[in-house]
Design an enzyme around this catalytic site. Sequence first.
Site, PDB file in Angstrom:
ATOM      1  N   ARG A   1       0.857  -1.183   0.000  1.00 39.42           N
ATOM      2  CA  ARG A   1       0.000   0.000   0.000  1.00 39.42           C
ATOM      3  C   ARG A   1       0.889   1.227   0.000  1.00 39.42           C
ATOM      4  O   ARG A   1       1.892   1.268   0.723  1.00 39.42           O
ATOM      5  CB  ARG A   1      -0.842   0.052   1.286  1.00 39.42           C
ATOM      6  CG  ARG A   1      -1.837  -1.063   1.436  1.00 39.42           C
ATOM      7  CD  ARG A   1      -2.254  -1.188   2.900  1.00 39.42           C
ATOM      8  NE  ARG A   1      -1.103  -1.492   3.760  1.00 39.42           N
ATOM      9  CZ  ARG A   1      -1.103  -1.428   5.084  1.00 39.42           C
ATOM     10  NH1 ARG A   1      -2.185  -1.044   5.723  1.00 39.42           N
ATOM     11  NH2 ARG A   1      -0.030  -1.740   5.791  1.00 39.42           N
ATOM     12  N   GLU A   2       0.524   2.217  -0.782  1.00 40.58           N
ATOM     13  CA  GLU A   2       1.264   3.470  -0.717  1.00 40.58           C
ATOM     14  C   GLU A   2       1.112   4.035   0.695  1.00 40.58           C
ATOM     15  O   GLU A   2       0.074   3.893   1.323  1.00 40.58           O
ATOM     16  CB  GLU A   2       0.735   4.450  -1.761  1.00 40.58           C
ATOM     17  CG  GLU A   2       1.119   4.000  -3.154  1.00 40.58           C
ATOM     18  CD  GLU A   2       0.572   4.908  -4.238  1.00 40.58           C
ATOM     19  OE1 GLU A   2       0.266   6.071  -3.951  1.00 40.58           O
ATOM     20  OE2 GLU A   2       0.446   4.423  -5.377  1.00 40.58           O
TER      21      GLU A   2
ATOM     22  N   LYS B   1      -3.237 -11.592  -7.130  1.00 42.65           N
ATOM     23  CA  LYS B   1      -3.141 -10.134  -7.028  1.00 42.65           C
ATOM     24  C   LYS B   1      -4.425  -9.452  -7.498  1.00 42.65           C
ATOM     25  O   LYS B   1      -4.974  -8.587  -6.807  1.00 42.65           O
ATOM     26  CB  LYS B   1      -1.948  -9.642  -7.844  1.00 42.65           C
ATOM     27  CG  LYS B   1      -1.812  -8.136  -7.950  1.00 42.65           C
ATOM     28  CD  LYS B   1      -1.666  -7.494  -6.577  1.00 42.65           C
ATOM     29  CE  LYS B   1      -1.860  -5.997  -6.623  1.00 42.65           C
ATOM     30  NZ  LYS B   1      -0.667  -5.250  -6.792  1.00 42.65           N
TER      31      LYS B   1
ATOM     32  N   ASN C   1      -7.170  -7.303  -5.084  1.00 43.00           N
ATOM     33  CA  ASN C   1      -7.600  -5.922  -5.341  1.00 43.00           C
ATOM     34  C   ASN C   1      -9.094  -5.853  -5.644  1.00 43.00           C
ATOM     35  O   ASN C   1      -9.770  -4.909  -5.233  1.00 43.00           O
ATOM     36  CB  ASN C   1      -6.795  -5.310  -6.498  1.00 43.00           C
ATOM     37  CG  ASN C   1      -5.482  -4.716  -6.005  1.00 43.00           C
ATOM     38  OD1 ASN C   1      -5.221  -4.692  -4.808  1.00 43.00           O
ATOM     39  ND2 ASN C   1      -4.653  -4.247  -6.915  1.00 43.00           N
TER      40      ASN C   1
ATOM     41  N   GLY D   1      -9.567   5.552  -5.286  1.00 40.22           N
ATOM     42  CA  GLY D   1      -8.859   6.065  -6.455  1.00 40.22           C
ATOM     43  C   GLY D   1      -7.462   5.478  -6.435  1.00 40.22           C
ATOM     44  O   GLY D   1      -7.248   4.398  -5.895  1.00 40.22           O
TER      45      GLY D   1
ATOM     46  N   CYS E   1      -3.889   1.944  -8.575  1.00 37.03           N
ATOM     47  CA  CYS E   1      -4.071   0.481  -8.603  1.00 37.03           C
ATOM     48  C   CYS E   1      -5.524   0.048  -8.707  1.00 37.03           C
ATOM     49  O   CYS E   1      -5.940  -0.487  -9.726  1.00 37.03           O
ATOM     50  CB  CYS E   1      -3.439  -0.152  -7.372  1.00 37.03           C
ATOM     51  SG  CYS E   1      -1.663   0.012  -7.368  1.00 37.03           S
TER      52      CYS E   1
ATOM     53  N   LYS F   1      -7.851   0.906 -12.015  1.00 34.41           N
ATOM     54  CA  LYS F   1      -7.440   0.302 -13.296  1.00 34.41           C
ATOM     55  C   LYS F   1      -7.321  -1.229 -13.180  1.00 34.41           C
ATOM     56  O   LYS F   1      -7.575  -1.949 -14.150  1.00 34.41           O
ATOM     57  CB  LYS F   1      -6.159   0.939 -13.832  1.00 34.41           C
ATOM     58  CG  LYS F   1      -4.921   0.774 -12.974  1.00 34.41           C
ATOM     59  CD  LYS F   1      -3.857  -0.084 -13.634  1.00 34.41           C
ATOM     60  CE  LYS F   1      -2.626  -0.167 -12.760  1.00 34.41           C
ATOM     61  NZ  LYS F   1      -1.945  -1.439 -12.760  1.00 34.41           N
TER      62      LYS F   1
ATOM     63  N   LYS G   1      -5.444   9.460  -1.333  1.00 34.52           N
ATOM     64  CA  LYS G   1      -5.635   9.067   0.069  1.00 34.52           C
ATOM     65  C   LYS G   1      -4.604   9.834   0.890  1.00 34.52           C
ATOM     66  O   LYS G   1      -3.645  10.381   0.323  1.00 34.52           O
ATOM     67  CB  LYS G   1      -5.473   7.552   0.243  1.00 34.52           C
ATOM     68  CG  LYS G   1      -4.057   7.029   0.003  1.00 34.52           C
ATOM     69  CD  LYS G   1      -3.995   5.557   0.357  1.00 34.52           C
ATOM     70  CE  LYS G   1      -2.561   5.033   0.311  1.00 34.52           C
ATOM     71  NZ  LYS G   1      -2.467   3.625   0.639  1.00 34.52           N
TER      72      LYS G   1
HETATM   73  C1  UDX Z   1      -4.088  -0.833  -2.965  1.00 32.42           C
HETATM   74  C2  UDX Z   1      -4.089  -2.165  -2.191  1.00 32.42           C
HETATM   75  O1  UDX Z   1      -4.446  -1.927  -0.821  1.00 32.42           O
HETATM   76  C3  UDX Z   1      -2.729  -2.815  -2.272  1.00 32.42           C
HETATM   77  O2  UDX Z   1      -2.737  -4.072  -1.596  1.00 32.42           O
HETATM   78  C4  UDX Z   1      -2.373  -3.009  -3.732  1.00 32.42           C
HETATM   79  O3  UDX Z   1      -1.097  -3.581  -3.839  1.00 32.42           O
HETATM   80  C5  UDX Z   1      -2.422  -1.673  -4.467  1.00 32.42           C
HETATM   81  O4  UDX Z   1      -3.688  -1.059  -4.307  1.00 32.42           O
HETATM   82  P1  UDX Z   1      -3.247   1.644  -2.457  1.00 32.42           P
HETATM   83  O5  UDX Z   1      -3.647   2.019  -3.840  1.00 32.42           O
HETATM   84  O6  UDX Z   1      -1.958   2.147  -1.916  1.00 32.42           O
HETATM   85  O7  UDX Z   1      -3.188   0.055  -2.310  1.00 32.42           O
HETATM   86  O8  UDX Z   1      -4.410   2.202  -1.527  1.00 32.42           O
HETATM   87  P2  UDX Z   1      -5.391   1.677  -0.378  1.00 32.42           P
HETATM   88  O9  UDX Z   1      -4.867   2.059   0.950  1.00 32.42           O
HETATM   89  O10 UDX Z   1      -5.776   0.281  -0.591  1.00 32.42           O
HETATM   90  O11 UDX Z   1      -6.647   2.638  -0.685  1.00 32.42           O
HETATM   91  C6  UDX Z   1      -7.263   2.624  -1.972  1.00 32.42           C
HETATM   92  C7  UDX Z   1      -8.352   3.646  -2.067  1.00 32.42           C
HETATM   93  O12 UDX Z   1      -9.498   3.213  -1.342  1.00 32.42           O
HETATM   94  C8  UDX Z   1      -8.031   5.034  -1.528  1.00 32.42           C
HETATM   95  O13 UDX Z   1      -8.529   6.008  -2.415  1.00 32.42           O
HETATM   96  C9  UDX Z   1      -8.757   5.083  -0.195  1.00 32.42           C
HETATM   97  O14 UDX Z   1      -9.103   6.398   0.168  1.00 32.42           O
HETATM   98  C10 UDX Z   1      -9.990   4.237  -0.506  1.00 32.42           C
HETATM   99  N1  UDX Z   1     -10.618   3.616   0.666  1.00 32.42           N
HETATM  100  C11 UDX Z   1      -9.934   2.705   1.417  1.00 32.42           C
HETATM  101  C12 UDX Z   1     -11.936   3.917   0.990  1.00 32.42           C
HETATM  102  O15 UDX Z   1     -12.583   4.718   0.310  1.00 32.42           O
HETATM  103  N2  UDX Z   1     -12.514   3.296   2.060  1.00 32.42           N
HETATM  104  C13 UDX Z   1     -11.861   2.400   2.834  1.00 32.42           C
HETATM  105  O16 UDX Z   1     -12.453   1.890   3.786  1.00 32.42           O
HETATM  106  C14 UDX Z   1     -10.523   2.095   2.511  1.00 32.42           C
END
Ligand code: UDX
Length: 437
Positions: free
Chosen positions: A147-148, A200, A204, A253, A256, A259, A320
Amino acid sequence: MRLTVIGTGYLGATHAACMAELGHEVIGVDVDADKIAALGAGRVPFHEPGLGELLRRHLDSGRLRFTTSYEEAGAFGEVHFVCVGTPQSRRSDAADLRYVDAAFAAIARHAEPGALLVGKSTVPVGTARRLADAHPVDVAWNPEFLREGFAVQDTLRPDRLVFGVESARAEELLREVYAPVLGAGTPLVTADFPTAELVKTAANAFLATKISFINAMAEVCEVAGGDVSVLAEAIGHDDRIGPKFLRAGVGFGGGCLPKDIRAFAHRAEELGAPLAFLREVDAINMRRRERVVELARELCGGPGRSVMGARIAVLGAAFKPDSDDIRDSPALNVAARLQLDGADVTVYDPEAMDNARKAFPLLGYALSAREALHRADVVLHLTEWAEFRALDPAQVRHWVSRPRIVDGRGALDPAAWAASGWDFRGLGRPPGGEGKR
Ligand code: UDX
């Protein structure tokens, strides 16, 4: 071991520094000479907590260096990790594999006999087989789940490792690479190529589905008069459901989830096993952005509920918090929509301003939350940075022209804002937050 990491974006730069931390000698490779120069000088070209220190530590220890030369990388590495991007194709929902294909072709051409090429990029199922057939080298697939914002810890202490391997030797080499991680008790799942690739995309897809599920519940709460945050808390106590990824709001958004679910749906359709629900997951997610635009219109309340000329402050630009990544950011998407409708939009984000300005040069930008809120008619809270959650509604009220706020992240306390005289709107929550008794 001597490793190379090809592609030095979020995934590759983190993987390279973490592999050096595990004790390996590592070369990072990229075709972007500016990126390579920055990394070689100890500068991470994006915001990722802890990565800068790790990078500089291993540039100093001599275990990590960077190059644009595939020749140098090929001569050096026993194992080559391919970490290049797989963006959405311009013409369809499919993943654009041109960078993966080019990276494999280039490193396969220069690799020493016996070297192992390991794909880490997120790819449509079938890619590993195709690449293994196309190049006379040993291939493995080792998906990444980082996760970022938590990239370093997710790489050094992952929930699990997945090895997609077709030979005992490939598995042995990967076990050696990850020996300290496996030694710490990290579960390992070994699989064939298609399963490893699917792990993977399935992970996601599940995460995206969980978010869209709670956002669909928010839609129902909006018409039924319920409070989705209370609902999420209550269902989250069931440990089969769990509380994580149940935060309703403006949706997911980033580079990852959006898309990846589109590419997965596209690939599944190609294979004749369509995942129609993923289209709905995507649609629910996009509808939430629409809903924030609608709430802003409602709050502006002018003739025909037009936002024309209204001053709208947008808190957040990153997709995020704790990230400067604005790829497919709901916050900027909403900001740009409202500006197109004639609103005077001012955006503030603690980290993502430079990226936002480059991608949306015509939006207004402020240097602080206070400046963004100055004389605002409506405030939209769209990325839940700690700084925004800590705003004092009583104080902030003096900054704006009219105290009206949309919390697009379910992160502010509706009662506290309402008590300070704000017209407070949440997603899936009654105005003023009467849901919690
Ligand atoms: C994600 C996956 O978590 C990770 O395992 C994968 O390798 C890449 O994609 P990341 O894109 O870094 O990681 O973000 P993540 O923390 O998962 O959040 C994704 C989006 O969901 C963000 O926009 C976040 O704001 C949103 N989100 C997350 C929600 O709207 N509600 C939630 O409860 C959790």
